[in-house]
Design an enzyme around this catalytic site. Structure first.
Site, PDB file in Angstrom:
ATOM      1  CB  ILE A  64      31.506  41.739  43.023  1.00 29.01           C
ATOM      2  CG1 ILE A  64      31.988  42.894  42.535  1.00 29.01           C
ATOM      3  CG2 ILE A  64      32.242  41.501  44.644  1.00 29.01           C
ATOM      4  CD1 ILE A  64      31.484  44.354  43.300  1.00 29.01           C
ATOM      5  CB  SER A  65      35.540  40.792  38.877  1.00 33.95           C
ATOM      6  OG  SER A  65      35.033  39.816  38.188  1.00 33.95           O
TER       7      SER A  65
END
Length: 216
Positions: A64-65
């Site tokens: 997840i960025s």
């Protein structure tokens, strides 16, 4: 029913403050990040990581960025409500939620079948409903184009020509380009049928873009 209590909301406000300090100036983007319960994308055991400004593994070699990265890419898109947006790399679905919160009509495509299946069920439960697709996003999604904006959430070796072809005139492609360790963020604006204006921004580090036009 998801829990989103005062503690979570306070942590989100702290994250938004941090993003503003790091140079994110688009208040609409900050407002969207301030509304989305990022902690629900994490196992309960990792709650303290949810509102830190860092990437986090979500399995299948994906992450997840980092919130700053999500905010920076979104800001570069210059989104208008009702924009048709193609997202290459659904991943956890968090970026898609930010785009939807800004009023975009979102088409999102994921290369990893397990992630696609998980996110396709999970996001509508949260109340976010992009159009989900499974397949090779490096070639875009021509059947549903053209798009006002395209965002690529994985590092590409080059800019895929097919993505530029799927932009409307005046459309914007935001894509990290480089090797499979470090990439430069690029914004490409299609000013006319054959004319592309390119801007190059800071270094980022994304997981590799997989597929025919990515890292095979």
């Amino acid at each position: 029913m998801i829990e989103d209590n005062y503690k979570h909301q306070g942590m989100r406000r702290g994250l938004v403050r941090k993003l503003r300090e790091k140079g994110i100036y688009d208040e609409r983007v900050l407002d969207a990040i301030g509304k989305i319960p990022r902690h629900v994308f994490f196992d309960q055991a990792f709650l303290e990581h949810a509102y830190q400004d860092k990437a986090f593994p979500i399995g299948h070699g994906q992450t997840i960025s980092q919130p700053y990265t999500v905010a920076f890419q979104t800001q570069l898109l210059e989104l208008k409500p009702t924009d048709r947006v193609l997202e290459i790399g659904t991943g956890s679905g968090y970026q898609a939620c930010v785009l939807l919160a800004l009023g975009a009509k979102v088409y999102t495509i994921e290369y990893q079948k397990m992630l696609y299946e998980r996110t396709r069920v999970f996001l509508p439960d949260l109340g976010y409903k992009p159009h989900f697709f499974y397949g090779d996003g490096s070639k875009g999604l021509p059947a549903h184009g053209p798009y006002n904006k395209i965002i690529v959430t994985a590092g590409a070796p080059t800019v895929p020509t097919e993505l530029l072809n799927q932009l409307t005139e005046g459309g914007i492609l935001v894509i990290p380009v480089g090797d499979n360790k470090v990439q430069k963020m690029m914004r490409l604006r299609k000013t006319a049928e054959k004319k592309i204006e390119k801007e190059v921004f800071d270094n980022f580090s994304f997981v590799p873009l997989l597929g025919e036009q990515g890292w095979k």
